[in-house]
Each structure stands twice: as structure tokens, then as C-alpha cells.
Scaffold this motif. Structure first.
Motif, PDB file in Angstrom:
ATOM      1  N   VAL A 452      17.514  -4.268 -34.124  1.00  0.00           N
ATOM      2  CA  VAL A 452      17.154  -4.567 -32.735  1.00  0.00           C
ATOM      3  C   VAL A 452      18.308  -4.222 -31.799  1.00  0.00           C
ATOM      4  CG1 VAL A 452      16.707  -6.467 -31.132  1.00  0.00           C
ATOM      5  CG2 VAL A 452      15.426  -6.313 -33.253  1.00  0.00           C
ATOM      6  N   ARG A 453      19.519  -4.595 -32.211  1.00  0.00           N
ATOM      7  CA  ARG A 453      20.689  -4.308 -31.370  1.00  0.00           C
ATOM      8  C   ARG A 453      20.859  -2.804 -31.165  1.00  0.00           C
ATOM      9  NH1 ARG A 453      25.978  -3.058 -32.402  1.00  0.00           N
ATOM     10  NH2 ARG A 453      27.529  -3.821 -30.886  1.00  0.00           N
ATOM     11  N   GLU A 454      20.739  -2.032 -32.244  1.00  0.00           N
ATOM     12  CA  GLU A 454      20.885  -0.582 -32.124  1.00  0.00           C
ATOM     13  C   GLU A 454      19.793   0.006 -31.242  1.00  0.00           C
ATOM     14  OE1 GLU A 454      20.870   0.870 -36.079  1.00  0.00           O
ATOM     15  OE2 GLU A 454      22.858   0.070 -36.587  1.00  0.00           O
ATOM     16  N   ASP A 461      21.358   2.636 -22.817  1.00  0.00           N
ATOM     17  CA  ASP A 461      22.104   3.846 -22.469  1.00  0.00           C
ATOM     18  C   ASP A 461      21.224   4.834 -21.727  1.00  0.00           C
ATOM     19  OD1 ASP A 461      24.109   3.911 -25.537  1.00  0.00           O
ATOM     20  OD2 ASP A 461      24.394   2.864 -23.622  1.00  0.00           O
ATOM     21  N   LEU A 462      20.002   5.002 -22.215  1.00  0.00           N
ATOM     22  CA  LEU A 462      19.063   5.934 -21.585  1.00  0.00           C
ATOM     23  C   LEU A 462      18.788   5.529 -20.138  1.00  0.00           C
ATOM     24  CD1 LEU A 462      15.765   7.168 -23.226  1.00  0.00           C
ATOM     25  CD2 LEU A 462      15.730   6.194 -20.948  1.00  0.00           C
ATOM     26  N   ALA A 507      10.365   8.261 -17.624  1.00  0.00           N
ATOM     27  CA  ALA A 507       9.226   8.495 -18.513  1.00  0.00           C
ATOM     28  C   ALA A 507       9.494   9.674 -19.442  1.00  0.00           C
ATOM     29  CB  ALA A 507       7.962   8.729 -17.687  1.00  0.00           C
ATOM     30  N   ASP A 508      10.051  10.750 -18.902  1.00  0.00           N
ATOM     31  CA  ASP A 508      10.353  11.917 -19.740  1.00  0.00           C
ATOM     32  C   ASP A 508      11.378  11.574 -20.818  1.00  0.00           C
ATOM     33  OD1 ASP A 508      10.093  14.320 -17.009  1.00  0.00           O
ATOM     34  OD2 ASP A 508       8.589  13.569 -18.431  1.00  0.00           O
ATOM     35  N   ARG A 509      12.453  10.881 -20.406  1.00  0.00           N
ATOM     36  CA  ARG A 509      13.483  10.520 -21.380  1.00  0.00           C
ATOM     37  C   ARG A 509      12.945   9.558 -22.433  1.00  0.00           C
ATOM     38  NH1 ARG A 509      18.958  10.760 -20.402  1.00  0.00           N
ATOM     39  NH2 ARG A 509      19.087   9.855 -22.508  1.00  0.00           N
ATOM     40  N   MET A 510      12.096   8.626 -22.005  1.00  0.00           N
ATOM     41  CA  MET A 510      11.554   7.643 -22.955  1.00  0.00           C
ATOM     42  C   MET A 510      10.689   8.324 -24.006  1.00  0.00           C
ATOM     43  SD  MET A 510      12.613   4.551 -22.519  1.00  0.00           S
ATOM     44  CE  MET A 510      11.377   3.681 -23.461  1.00  0.00           C
TER      45      MET A 510
END
Length: 619
Positions: A452-454, A461-462, A507-510
Motif C-alpha cells: 500500500v505504501r509503495e 509522485d504522479l 487522467a492520461d498519466r493515471m
């Protein structure tokens, strides 16, 4: 042996007092706050123990769909019911019970025929109690045992001519919060009048033995039936429908009743016709016919194979309610390490084994009440031990100090130049964007804290990169989501357009980021984004030791609710019409993809609808 610290002694005393309080309340009857949990745990234990064959005591003659078809309609004419009774009586049963209410008059000829049939056999009819609640309860006061018998407003009795031809008893059962029939009361009262249950009356008629009421017990001849508070007999179901032998009543009408299933048996006539009979959920069958519930209680009274839950069993529960918290708190105080946790786990597993073994042998020890007695003292004392541990406290203090230094990206430099920034609240126009991960709570339970942390670090960061690139400020990360403002430290003309651009970039990055995750994670999570433009109140919130820059107001609430609109419409982004109008032509180059709208969306907590645009990627 060293003397226990004062806080440990206080914890032990409070744990014992808490358990004793629950146990004493449990002695008086079920505790409503934990009754639902006990019902679920009892059903679970039923399933774990499994079904079993029913003793060959009762035969059910069911008025089923085929019987109703042969008779022409349902309810059956009483002349037809008389024929069924006569056919059963010819096979010489010990007694016949009619699990149906004969409270309304039929035709004179049909009623006369049924009355004559009842006179010729050893029959017991059903009456019913009318209670002020759908689930009858025992009284909460009164020292006499009979004072705690379920109290009805009135009894619905058979027609007088039937009552003169046969005896009758009250057929009600008591269900728990899951709707499962958990008890069959042996006695009922209405005012000063006491009536036996249908099951008790039928067993007495079948055995020819008199019944007597003793404190916490019902005696049938020389046999004692252990009952719970208010003379309630717990039920232990044998299995799904049909576990107790069931024969269609059309066999009686056609002269095809097997003699070996009727002779010297107790026969109960009841309705199982679709839509005509009462049904109950049980651990083995979601629609067990009511006649089989009653037949189960009759079998228990004859075979003595039901659950035992009387005052003695509740006293054992009281012992566990006091002892378990004391043992667990003592172990936590003695060993604040892995050994202590393992020993505490062993104690819990030992109690669970005892509880399940007792249930398997017909003793109903409470599961929910000891759990309720254990959890608050153990959790609170464990938390106190962590708080008192210096290493742990120092570690948490360092982590807290580090977190308190983090401020919304983009504002740190401005705060350094102007320490009085937003010392007083400011009303201004701003664009607010929320982003949130779908399904994250369930995923976090499955993958563990390290994963979860990672996962969250990658998400944070994103978001940080894209918001910074678009000129926004992240006011807070909220677990698996973030709140973003465009308008701080100063409002700008292109804030709405920047917010729209940020939504698309996020949205694109996600989508790209989710594509890099394992399939087991990607299949369980997604994301949603909501954005709105309007007036906010920008301010510092918090005390002197810790403050946070954020924004409040209806604009913030609307932006948050727009994420629900996006999820509800299977879109990635929900943008208010106000934001797009404020952005103007500057937002058009960024809205590639499919932009649908506007739609009128209802937002939770708001009386007026809002014009909303939905954005879905071309991919």
C-alpha cells in the motif's frame, strides 16, 4: 516478581469491570447492541458444525402446490382438510398437529366435517399471539420466572367449535436480527393468562405426560427441557428443507400414505404451497417452511437434542467475559513483543476452540459477548502501551514532525516571503480539483501495508508532478486521494483553463501508471476526477502547533461530489459547466477525447442540480 505498574493494575480493574458489566447484562437476556453479531456468529457455527439427520420422530404432511392443484384452490376447503386428518388418523399416529390458524369460519358443512374429524383423533391446533413488535421480546423486569415470558397483546384462537374438538397451543417463534428463528417460546402470556406453545402442547398430547414449569426448566413427565430466559427453547436446525421427512398431503387424499411414516409418529400438517406458507431464513436454507421450524422444536422436545442455553451456560459466558480481558491485558503488559502477541493469539484460539466444541455438543456459549468484552480493553491498553513506550513514542514524534513540515507544493516559497499569508481568511475565486482512487480500501486489505505504501507513493509522485507542471497547489493528500487548488497564492485569469488542463493530464498519466501495475491490482482499482470553479474561503486551519493552508466552501463540496458523478456515469472526469465557461476557449485545446454534456446531475447533499460535462478518453 516485580510489582505491576499502576497503569497496568488500573487497566486490569477496568477490564474486569467492563466484562462483568456485560456479563451481568447478558444474564438478564440478550444485549440488543451485540444481538446482531451473535446471530451472525451463531449461523456461522451452524454451518461449520454442519447438518445432521433428524431423529425419526416427526412426519410433516405438507399442503404443497400439488395438493392445492388437486383440491382446486388454496386455502383448502375444510372438508378436504377433514379428509386429510381422517386419512392420517387411520394410520394411528401418536398425535396430529395442525400448524394453521382456524380463526375464521368456513361453510357450515365444511366446518362441521372438520370438527368431527378432530374429535375422532388426538389433535392439537395452532393459535397465535399478536405482539406489539414484529419480534416478541421478554420483559425486562420482574423477579418471578413467569414475569419474563413473552407477552402478547392478545391470542388469535381457533373457532370455538374447533377449540372444543381439540386442544391448541401458541405457534409463534422468536427470530433474531437476521430473521432466523432462534427460539421457540414454551410459554406465552396475555395479561394474567398463560398459554403453552403449540410444540409443548403437541408433545404432551403425543406422550400423554403432563408438563410442569420450574425455574429455567420445563418438565415433561420425568424429562427436563433446559430453557433460556423467559422459557425460550433454542433451535438447532438439522439441515435444509426436507431434512425432517415431508410427505405431500395429496398422498393422504389419494390413500397413499406410507403406514411406517405415520404410525406411532407425531404428524404435523402445515402449508408449504408457494406464496401460502410462512418461510424463514436459516443457516442451511434461505426459505425453510415454518412447519419445519415447528417440527424441529417438537423433535428437540422429544429427542432432547437441541441447544442448551440456560442460566448455567450464561454464567459460563460471564466467566469468559471477565477472564478473557484479564488474561489478554495481562499478557500485553507482561510481554510487549512477538512472544506476547503469540501467547495472546493462543489464548484467543483456545477460547474459539472451546466455544465451537461446546456448540458442536449442543451447548450455546455466546461468541459476540466475550469478543465485545475483550476488544475495548485489549485495544485501549495495547494503544496505551505503545504510547508509553519511549522508543515508539520517539519514532512517532519524528514521523509526525516530518509530516508537519510538508506544506502544499507551490506555497512554501511564498510563505517564506510572507509569513502572514492567509493569517485571516480570504474569499476569492478559485478552481478546485479532486482526484481519488476507486476500490483502494478493499485493495489495501488484500495487499498489505508495505505494498500500500509503495502504491500510494507512486500515486502521490504522479499527482505532484502534474499539478506542479500545471501551476496548481496540492492542499492535502487524503489517504488515496488529493485536493488541488488553482488560485493560490494569488488568483489568475487562466486558473480555470489550467485546472481543465490538469484534469486531462492527470487522467492520461493515471491510465499509463495503472498500465504498469500488476493485473491483480489493476483489476481492482480505478480513478475518478471532479473539478469546479467558484468562490472559496482560503485560510489557515489548525492550532498554534500545526496549521494547514486549505480552502472551504460550497465550491469545494461540489468538486468533491463531482467525483461521484464521474463514477456513477462511468466517466474519468466530471467538470462543472461553470469551470468550462470560466475557462473559455483556453480550455478547448486540452479537451481532446470525448466530452459529453452538459447533463443535469444531482449531487448528494444539495437540493439543486448542476450542469456537468463528462470526459472519457479516446482509448
Amino acid at each position: 516478581m516485580p510489582r505491576p505498574p499502576l497503569h497496568t493494575l488500573i487497566a486490569l480493574v477496568l477490564a474486569a469491570a467492563w466484562g462483568a458489566g456485560l456479563g451481568v447484562a447478558h444474564l438478564r437476556g440478550d444485549i440488543p447492541l451485540i444481538d446482531g453479531a451473535e446471530a451472525t456468529l451463531t449461523n456461522f457455527r451452524n454451518v461449520l458444525v454442519g447438518g445432521r439427520p433428524a431423529p425419526d420422530v416427526v412426519t410433516i404432511v405438507a399442503i404443497d402446490d400439488e395438493t392445492a392443484r388437486q383440491a382446486g384452490h388454496y386455502p383448502l376447503p375444510r372438508a378436504t382438510l377433514a379428509k386429510i386428518v381422517d386419512a392420517i388418523a387411520a394410520q394411528k399416529p401418536k398425535a396430529i398437529g395442525l400448524d394453521m390458524l382456524l380463526v375464521d369460519p368456513g361453510t357450515e358443512a365444511d366446518d362441521a366435517a372438520l370438527a368431527q374429524s378432530l374429535k375422532r383423533t388426538n389433535a392439537v391446533l395452532a393459535a397465535a399471539g399478536v405482539f406489539p413488535e414484529s419480534r416478541q421480546r421478554v420483559a425486562e423486569d420482574g423477579n418471578e420466572p413467569l414475569a419474563r415470558v413473552p407477552s402478547a397483546l392478545q391470542f388469535l384462537e381457533p373457532q370455538e367449535r374447533f377449540a372444543q374438538a381439540a386442544t391448541y397451543g401458541v405457534v409463534n417463534v422468536q427470530t433474531d436480527k437476521t430473521g432466523t428463528p432462534r427460539y421457540v417460546p414454551m410459554l406465552f402470556r396475555s395479561g394474567e393468562r398463560i398459554e403453552p406453545s403449540f410444540s409443548l402442547r403437541l408433545v404432551s398430547a403425543a406422550t400423554g405426560e403432563h408438563t410442569a414449569v420450574i425455574s429455567d426448566q420445563i418438565k415433561i413427565g420425568d424429562r427436563s427441557v433446559h430453557t433460556d430466559t423467559g422459557y425460550l427453547m433454542p433451535l438447532l436446525f438439522y439441515g435444509p428443507r426436507g431434512t425432517i421427512r415431508t410427505i405431500g398431503a395429496n398422498a393422504a387424499l389419494n390413500g397413499q400414505l406410507p403406514e411406517e411414516t405415520i404410525k406411532d409418529h407425531i404428524v404435523i400438517i402445515g402449508a408449504t404451497v408457494t406464496g401460502g406458507g410462512d418461510v424463514f431464513p436459516t443457516p442451511f436454507d434461505p426459505v425453510l417452511p415454518g412447519v419445519e421450524v415447528i417440527s424441529t422444536s417438537v423433535t428437540h422436545l422429544i429427542a432432547g437434542d437441541g441447544l442448551i442455553r440456560d442460566r448455567g451456560v450464561r454464567l459460563i459466558d460471564l466467566g469468559f467475559a471477565i477472564g478473557l480481558p484479564l488474561v489478554l491485558v495481562g499478557l500485553i503488559a507482561w510481554r510487549r513483543n512477538t512472544i506476547g502477541l503469540i501467547m495472546a493469539l493462543c489464548v484467543i484460539l483456545a477460547w474459539l476452540s472451546i466455544n465451537l466444541s461446546a456448540f458442536k455438543h449442543g451447548i450455546w456459549l455466546s461468541a459476540a459477548m466475550p469478543i465485545t468484552a475483550v476488544m475495548p480493553p485489549a485495544l485501549l491498553f495495547g494503544a496505551a502501551q505503545l504510547w508509553l513506550g519511549r522508543k515508539q513514542a520517539k519514532h512517532f514524534e519524528q514521523q509526525s514532525e516530518l509530516l508537519q513540515r510538508i506544506q502544499a507544493p507551490g506555497l512554501a516559497e511564498y510563505l517564506a516571503r510572507d509569513p502572514g499569508f492567509l493569517a485571516e481568511p480570504v474569499r476569492q475565486e478559485a478552481a478546485v480539483v479532486f482526484i481519488d482512487l476507486n476500490g483502494f480500501t478493499g485493495l489495501s486489505e488484500a495487499i498489505g501495508p508495505t505494498a500500500v505504501r509503495e502504491l500510494l507513493n507512486g500515486f502521490y509522485d504522479l499527482v505532484d508532478e502534474e499539478v506542479t507542471a500545471c501551476g496548481g497547489a496540492i492542499t492535502s493528500f487524503m489517504g488515496d486521494g488529493a485536493m488541488i487548488l488553482f488560485g493560490l497564492p494569488q488568483p489568475r485569469r487562466h486558473d480555470p483553463a489550467d485546472a481543465a488542463r490538469c484534469c486531462i493530464r492527470l487522467a492520461d498519466r493515471m491510465r499509463g501508471w495503472l498500465g504498469t501495475l500488476p493485473e491483480a491490482i489493476v483489476s481492482r482499482i480505478g480513478f475518478k476526477i471532479g473539478a469546479h470553479f467558484g468562490t472559496v474561503v482560503a485560510s489557515r486551519l489548525g492550532g498554534r502547533g500545526r496549521q494547514q493552508i486549505t480552502a472551504t466552501g460550497d465550491t469545494v463540496n461540489v468538486a468533491s461530489r463531482l467525483m461521484e458523478v464521474a463514477a456513477r456515469n462511468k466517466a474519468e472526469i466530471a467538470i462543472s459547466n461553470d469551470l468550462l465557461l470560466s475557462a473559455g476557449p483556453d480550455s478547448e485545446p486540452h479537451l481532446e477525447g470525448r466530452l459529453d454534456g452538459p447533463i443535469e446531475a444531482n449531487l448528494r447533499g444539495r437540493t439543486r442540480s448542476l450542469a456537468v460535462w463528462l470526459w472519457r478518453s479516446q482509448r
